[in-house]
Design a protein around this motif. Structure first.
Motif, PDB file in Angstrom:
ATOM      1  N   ARG A 107      39.413  30.562  39.179  1.00 58.16           N
ATOM      2  CA  ARG A 107      39.035  30.547  37.776  1.00 58.16           C
ATOM      3  C   ARG A 107      37.525  30.493  37.627  1.00 58.16           C
ATOM      4  O   ARG A 107      36.806  30.030  38.520  1.00 58.16           O
ATOM      5  CB  ARG A 107      39.679  29.359  37.051  1.00 58.16           C
ATOM      6  CG  ARG A 107      39.189  27.989  37.505  1.00 58.16           C
ATOM      7  CD  ARG A 107      40.013  26.896  36.827  1.00 58.16           C
ATOM      8  NE  ARG A 107      39.576  25.561  37.220  1.00 58.16           N
ATOM      9  CZ  ARG A 107      40.217  24.452  36.883  1.00 58.16           C
ATOM     10  NH1 ARG A 107      41.337  24.510  36.153  1.00 58.16           N
ATOM     11  NH2 ARG A 107      39.740  23.273  37.267  1.00 58.16           N
ATOM     12  N   GLN A 108      37.083  30.970  36.478  1.00 62.32           N
ATOM     13  CA  GLN A 108      35.659  30.958  36.184  1.00 62.32           C
ATOM     14  C   GLN A 108      35.458  30.699  34.712  1.00 62.32           C
ATOM     15  O   GLN A 108      35.945  31.458  33.863  1.00 62.32           O
ATOM     16  CB  GLN A 108      35.001  32.280  36.574  1.00 62.32           C
ATOM     17  CG  GLN A 108      33.493  32.267  36.455  1.00 62.32           C
ATOM     18  CD  GLN A 108      32.854  33.463  37.141  1.00 62.32           C
ATOM     19  OE1 GLN A 108      33.518  34.459  37.428  1.00 62.32           O
ATOM     20  NE2 GLN A 108      31.558  33.354  37.416  1.00 62.32           N
ATOM     21  N   TYR A 146      29.654  28.843  34.809  1.00 64.64           N
ATOM     22  CA  TYR A 146      30.048  28.222  36.067  1.00 64.64           C
ATOM     23  C   TYR A 146      30.392  29.284  37.101  1.00 64.64           C
ATOM     24  O   TYR A 146      30.740  30.419  36.755  1.00 64.64           O
ATOM     25  CB  TYR A 146      31.253  27.302  35.858  1.00 64.64           C
ATOM     26  CG  TYR A 146      30.939  26.053  35.077  1.00 64.64           C
ATOM     27  CD1 TYR A 146      30.933  26.068  33.688  1.00 64.64           C
ATOM     28  CD2 TYR A 146      30.633  24.868  35.732  1.00 64.64           C
ATOM     29  CE1 TYR A 146      30.633  24.934  32.964  1.00 64.64           C
ATOM     30  CE2 TYR A 146      30.339  23.715  35.015  1.00 64.64           C
ATOM     31  CZ  TYR A 146      30.340  23.755  33.636  1.00 64.64           C
ATOM     32  OH  TYR A 146      30.037  22.617  32.921  1.00 64.64           O
ATOM     33  N   GLU A 147      30.334  28.897  38.368  1.00 63.92           N
ATOM     34  CA  GLU A 147      30.723  29.797  39.427  1.00 63.92           C
ATOM     35  C   GLU A 147      32.248  29.874  39.527  1.00 63.92           C
ATOM     36  O   GLU A 147      32.954  28.952  39.105  1.00 63.92           O
ATOM     37  CB  GLU A 147      30.145  29.323  40.764  1.00 63.92           C
ATOM     38  CG  GLU A 147      28.620  29.390  40.834  1.00 63.92           C
ATOM     39  CD  GLU A 147      28.099  29.010  42.193  1.00 63.92           C
ATOM     40  OE1 GLU A 147      26.882  29.178  42.427  1.00 63.92           O
ATOM     41  OE2 GLU A 147      28.896  28.539  43.025  1.00 63.92           O
ATOM     42  N   ARG A 148      32.714  30.968  40.094  1.00 61.12           N
ATOM     43  CA  ARG A 148      34.141  31.103  40.318  1.00 61.12           C
ATOM     44  C   ARG A 148      34.583  30.077  41.368  1.00 61.12           C
ATOM     45  O   ARG A 148      33.902  29.893  42.384  1.00 61.12           O
ATOM     46  CB  ARG A 148      34.469  32.514  40.763  1.00 61.12           C
ATOM     47  CG  ARG A 148      35.952  32.849  40.771  1.00 61.12           C
ATOM     48  CD  ARG A 148      36.176  34.325  40.975  1.00 61.12           C
ATOM     49  NE  ARG A 148      35.609  35.113  39.874  1.00 61.12           N
ATOM     50  CZ  ARG A 148      35.807  36.409  39.728  1.00 61.12           C
ATOM     51  NH1 ARG A 148      36.558  37.074  40.611  1.00 61.12           N
ATOM     52  NH2 ARG A 148      35.254  37.058  38.723  1.00 61.12           N
ATOM     53  N   GLU A 149      35.738  29.441  41.116  1.00 58.91           N
ATOM     54  CA  GLU A 149      36.214  28.421  42.033  1.00 58.91           C
ATOM     55  C   GLU A 149      37.683  28.641  42.382  1.00 58.91           C
ATOM     56  O   GLU A 149      38.449  29.171  41.574  1.00 58.91           O
ATOM     57  CB  GLU A 149      36.050  27.028  41.422  1.00 58.91           C
ATOM     58  CG  GLU A 149      36.849  26.785  40.171  1.00 58.91           C
ATOM     59  CD  GLU A 149      36.775  25.341  39.690  1.00 58.91           C
ATOM     60  OE1 GLU A 149      36.179  24.501  40.393  1.00 58.91           O
ATOM     61  OE2 GLU A 149      37.330  25.052  38.613  1.00 58.91           O
ATOM     62  N   ALA A 156      39.359  28.630  31.185  1.00 57.61           N
ATOM     63  CA  ALA A 156      38.614  29.555  32.030  1.00 57.61           C
ATOM     64  C   ALA A 156      39.347  30.886  32.067  1.00 57.61           C
ATOM     65  O   ALA A 156      40.485  30.996  31.607  1.00 57.61           O
ATOM     66  CB  ALA A 156      38.478  29.007  33.447  1.00 57.61           C
TER      67      ALA A 156
END
Length: 127
Positions: free
Chosen positions: A38-39, A43-46, A92
């Motif tokens: 999710r992103q 924020y960065e994708r995690e 997200a």
């Protein structure tokens, strides 16, 4: 090459549930891992949850353990993400991804380990 199509996103109130689906078309039998990422804006994708293809071994981000469950229907080459007790911070764009490269256990949560990506499905959780 693996093509992935997500579905099941939407809007829900905090405490609610959603189920995401990811269908793999042009399915590759060399797939090693599939998972959900999710992103959120800014924020960065995690990594959220990933599964060893055909083997059932899973990895989860600490933030979703006990609330989210990843599962797989091998016959249909589909991966699911059941999300319960959703929180506003779960809001997200959620992406499905697949990797054809074996890197061992546990299944990797790093987005850099995944080459094939779907277009994403939005999940919005309101308080």
């Amino acid at each position: 090459q693996v093509q992935l199509v997500e579905s099941g996103g939407g809007s829900v109130q905090a405490g609610g549930s959603l189920r995401l689906s990811c269908a793999a078309s042009r399915y590759s039998y060399n797939t090693e891992y599939m998972g959900w990422f999710r992103q959120a804006p800014g924020y960065e994708r995690e990594g959220v949850a990933v599964i060893r293809h055909g083997g059932g071994i899973t990895s989860y981000a600490d933030s979703v353990k006990g609330r989210f469950t990843i599962s797989q229907d091998n016959a249909r080459a589909t991966v699911y993400l059941q999300m319960n007790s959703l929180k506003p911070e779960d809001t997200a764009m959620y992406y499905c991804a697949a990797s054809l490269q074996w890197v061992g256990y546990p299944p990797p949560l790093s987005p850099f380990a995944y080459k094939y990506w779907g277009q994403g499905t939005q999940v919005t959780v309101s308080s």
